[in-house]
Structures are given as structure tokens and as C-alpha cells.
Design an enzyme around this catalytic site. Structure first.
Site, PDB file in Angstrom:
ATOM      1  N   ARG A 127       2.501  -6.985   9.134  1.00  0.00           N
ATOM      2  CA  ARG A 127       1.833  -5.917   9.899  1.00  0.00           C
ATOM      3  C   ARG A 127       2.355  -5.870  11.340  1.00  0.00           C
ATOM      4  NH1 ARG A 127      -4.013  -7.421   7.232  1.00  0.00           N
ATOM      5  NH2 ARG A 127      -3.961  -5.934   5.505  1.00  0.00           N
TER       6      ARG A 127
ATOM      7  N   TYR B 115     -12.102  -2.318  -3.570  1.00  0.00           N
ATOM      8  CA  TYR B 115     -12.640  -2.425  -2.207  1.00  0.00           C
ATOM      9  C   TYR B 115     -14.173  -2.422  -2.203  1.00  0.00           C
ATOM     10  CZ  TYR B 115      -8.119  -2.047   0.174  1.00  0.00           C
ATOM     11  OH  TYR B 115      -6.855  -2.283   0.664  1.00  0.00           O
TER      12      TYR B 115
ATOM     13  N   HIS C 115      -1.929  -5.491   1.307  1.00  0.00           N
ATOM     14  CA  HIS C 115      -3.214  -6.142   1.009  1.00  0.00           C
ATOM     15  C   HIS C 115      -2.920  -7.514   0.444  1.00  0.00           C
ATOM     16  CE1 HIS C 115      -7.145  -6.981  -0.786  1.00  0.00           C
ATOM     17  NE2 HIS C 115      -6.461  -7.429  -1.827  1.00  0.00           N
TER      18      HIS C 115
ATOM     19  N   THR D 199      -5.586  -7.818  10.344  1.00  0.00           N
ATOM     20  CA  THR D 199      -5.903  -6.520   9.743  1.00  0.00           C
ATOM     21  C   THR D 199      -5.546  -5.377  10.695  1.00  0.00           C
ATOM     22  OG1 THR D 199      -7.736  -7.579   8.578  1.00  0.00           O
ATOM     23  CG2 THR D 199      -7.772  -5.175   8.710  1.00  0.00           C
TER      24      THR D 199
ATOM     25  N   GLU E 230      -9.555  -9.706  -8.288  1.00  0.00           N
ATOM     26  CA  GLU E 230      -8.577  -8.634  -8.079  1.00  0.00           C
ATOM     27  C   GLU E 230      -7.432  -8.707  -9.094  1.00  0.00           C
ATOM     28  OE1 GLU E 230      -7.523  -9.094  -3.950  1.00  0.00           O
ATOM     29  OE2 GLU E 230      -9.527  -8.510  -3.268  1.00  0.00           O
TER      30      GLU E 230
ATOM     31  N   PHE F 228     -15.540   3.437   7.135  1.00  0.00           N
ATOM     32  CA  PHE F 228     -14.161   3.819   6.819  1.00  0.00           C
ATOM     33  C   PHE F 228     -13.876   3.847   5.318  1.00  0.00           C
ATOM     34  CE2 PHE F 228     -14.254  -0.779   7.632  1.00  0.00           C
ATOM     35  CZ  PHE F 228     -13.664  -1.291   6.483  1.00  0.00           C
TER      36      PHE F 228
ATOM     37  N   ASN G  80      -1.875  -0.167   7.201  1.00  0.00           N
ATOM     38  CA  ASN G  80      -1.374  -1.496   7.566  1.00  0.00           C
ATOM     39  C   ASN G  80      -0.550  -2.163   6.458  1.00  0.00           C
ATOM     40  OD1 ASN G  80      -3.456  -2.158   5.912  1.00  0.00           O
ATOM     41  ND2 ASN G  80      -4.629  -3.333   7.430  1.00  0.00           N
TER      42      ASN G  80
ATOM     43  N   LYS H  21       0.835  -1.200   0.000  1.00  0.00           N
ATOM     44  CA  LYS H  21       0.000   0.000   0.000  1.00  0.00           C
ATOM     45  C   LYS H  21       0.877   1.260   0.000  1.00  0.00           C
ATOM     46  CE  LYS H  21      -3.855  -2.236   2.451  1.00  0.00           C
ATOM     47  NZ  LYS H  21      -4.790  -2.104   3.610  1.00  0.00           N
TER      48      LYS H  21
ATOM     49  N   ARG I 255      -1.890 -14.428   3.679  1.00  0.00           N
ATOM     50  CA  ARG I 255      -2.663 -13.768   4.745  1.00  0.00           C
ATOM     51  C   ARG I 255      -1.981 -13.983   6.097  1.00  0.00           C
ATOM     52  NH1 ARG I 255      -6.996 -10.326   3.697  1.00  0.00           N
ATOM     53  NH2 ARG I 255      -7.907 -11.005   5.658  1.00  0.00           N
TER      54      ARG I 255
HETATM   55  P1  IDP Z   1      -7.711  -6.990   5.083  1.00  0.00           P
HETATM   56  O1  IDP Z   1      -6.892  -5.922   4.407  1.00  0.00           O
HETATM   57  O2  IDP Z   1      -6.969  -7.634   6.209  1.00  0.00           O
HETATM   58  O3  IDP Z   1      -8.302  -7.987   4.118  1.00  0.00           O
HETATM   59  P2  IDP Z   1     -10.379  -5.831   5.243  1.00  0.00           P
HETATM   60  O4  IDP Z   1     -11.384  -6.133   6.319  1.00  0.00           O
HETATM   61  O5  IDP Z   1     -10.634  -6.392   3.891  1.00  0.00           O
HETATM   62  O6  IDP Z   1      -8.944  -6.236   5.794  1.00  0.00           O
HETATM   63  O7  IDP Z   1     -10.296  -4.243   5.159  1.00  0.00           O
HETATM   64  C1  IDP Z   1      -9.620  -3.629   4.083  1.00  0.00           C
HETATM   65  C2  IDP Z   1      -8.749  -2.534   4.624  1.00  0.00           C
HETATM   66  O8  IDP Z   1      -9.580  -1.496   5.147  1.00  0.00           O
HETATM   67  C3  IDP Z   1      -7.870  -2.953   5.810  1.00  0.00           C
HETATM   68  O9  IDP Z   1      -6.639  -3.525   5.398  1.00  0.00           O
HETATM   69  C4  IDP Z   1      -7.675  -1.650   6.546  1.00  0.00           C
HETATM   70  O10 IDP Z   1      -6.608  -0.882   5.991  1.00  0.00           O
HETATM   71  C5  IDP Z   1      -8.975  -0.924   6.289  1.00  0.00           C
HETATM   72  N1  IDP Z   1      -9.901  -1.098   7.422  1.00  0.00           N
HETATM   73  C6  IDP Z   1     -10.610  -2.200   7.733  1.00  0.00           C
HETATM   74  N2  IDP Z   1     -11.365  -2.019   8.840  1.00  0.00           N
HETATM   75  C7  IDP Z   1     -11.103  -0.748   9.235  1.00  0.00           C
HETATM   76  C8  IDP Z   1     -11.587   0.052  10.337  1.00  0.00           C
HETATM   77  O11 IDP Z   1     -12.386  -0.383  11.161  1.00  0.00           O
HETATM   78  N3  IDP Z   1     -11.064   1.316  10.408  1.00  0.00           N
HETATM   79  C9  IDP Z   1     -10.187   1.832   9.506  1.00  0.00           C
HETATM   80  N4  IDP Z   1      -9.723   1.114   8.459  1.00  0.00           N
HETATM   81  C10 IDP Z   1     -10.174  -0.159   8.322  1.00  0.00           C
HETATM   82 MG    MG Z   2      -9.714  -7.740   2.631  1.00  0.00          MG
END
Ligand code: IDP
Ligand code: MG
Length: 139
Positions: A102, A49, A115, A91, A126, A57, A112, A9, A85
């Protein structure tokens, strides 16, 4: 064999972590089938996304992911989706174990660093979003 889409990212690229992150995936034994640096448009980011479009968010996520270049890779190997993963860590970096990407490089959910696709279906969707067939080496 499975394929997955990984993004380093904008925070990971800007902080100069790309080489170290790619090194971890190479070291684990995945084959890189494609790799490029791009800056996403709002439209591409929203498609990527799309599952989060109703989340509070979402707007900040789109703003962040389009704020600078990302490095996109396709990795191939056995059980790649799950293994990548696991290497990424949770996450929320607060829950990410040391030794994960992470867990070693991030402190905040919104920044973080990486992805990785979360299922076969999202991986194929994707991959199509980021790469044309001619940009992917023959596996
Ligand atoms: P992932 O990246 O581990 O698959 P996802 O739930 O798909 O996680 O969420 C996508 C991205 O959105 C996360 O990597 C994170 O950067 C952001 N994100 C997810 N949940 C939150 C939140 O509650 N607050 C702020 N950012 C979030
Ligand atoms: Mg995800």
C-alpha cells in the site's frame, strides 16, 4: 504453518499490479496453495466483509470490491498472517510505509489494492468462502 487469504482488489488488477504483488509474496518465501481470478457477487462480498456491515463505508466497499475481477490467493508459510499484513502496510495508505504494497502502490483508503486475512479465524473463514477443497493443492 499458517494459511492466509490474499485478494488483489479490483484496482490492483485493473492497474496491472498483480504480477508485481504476487512476485513480492513469492520472493518472501510463501507457498501459493491456490490462485484464481473471479468477480465477486454482492452476496459473496457482503459475507467476506461481514464484520464491517454496520460501518458507514460498507456500501461503497461492496460496490468497489464487486466492480471488477479480483485475484484470490491462499498463501502458506510460517507466521503468514502477520507477515502478509506487514507486507501490505497500514489500511490507510497515508500511514503505509514506503516498501509496503500500500505504501508503494496506493494513496486512498478505499482503493488500497490488497486484502489479507487478519487472524487465524478469519483466514480459515475467508479461505472457505473463496475456494473449494479441490481447488487447493496439497500442502
Ligand atoms: P484491512 O483491509 O487493512 O484489513 P479493514 O479495517 O478490515 O482493513 O477494512 C476493510 C477495507 O475497507 C479496507 O481495506 C479499506 O479498503 C476499506 N475501509 C476501511 N475503513 C475505511 C474508511 O474509513 N473509509 C473508506 N474505506 C475504508
Ligand atoms: Mg480487514
Amino acid at each position: 504453518m499458517e494459511r492466509t487469504l490474499v485478494l488483489i482488489k479490483p484496482d490492483g488488477v485493473a492497474r496491472g499490479l498483480s504480477g508485481r504483488i504476487i512476485h513480492r509474496f513469492e520472493q518472501r518465501g510463501f507457498k501459493i496453495l491456490a490462485l484464481k481470478m473471479i468477480q465477486l457477487t454482492q452476496e459473496q462480498a457482503a459475507l467476506h466483509y461481514q464484520e464491517h456491515k454496520d460501518r458507514p463505508f460498507f456500501d461503497r466497499l461492496i460496490h468497489f470490491i464487486t466492480s471488477g475481477p479480483v485475484i484470490a490467493l491462499i498463501l502458506q508459510g510460517e507466521n503468514t498472517i502477520k507477515l502478509v499484513r506487514a507486507m501490505m502496510g497500514s489500511t490507510n495508505p497515508l500511514d503505509a510505509l514506503p516498501g509496503t504494497i500500500r505504501g508503494d502502490f496506493a494513496t486512498e483508503m478505499a482503493y488500497n489494492v490488497v486484502h489479507g486475512s487478519d487472524s487465524l479465524t478469519s483466514a480459515e473463514r475467508e479461505i472457505k468462502l473463496f475456494f473449494k477443497d479441490c481447488e487447493i493443492v496439497n500442502s
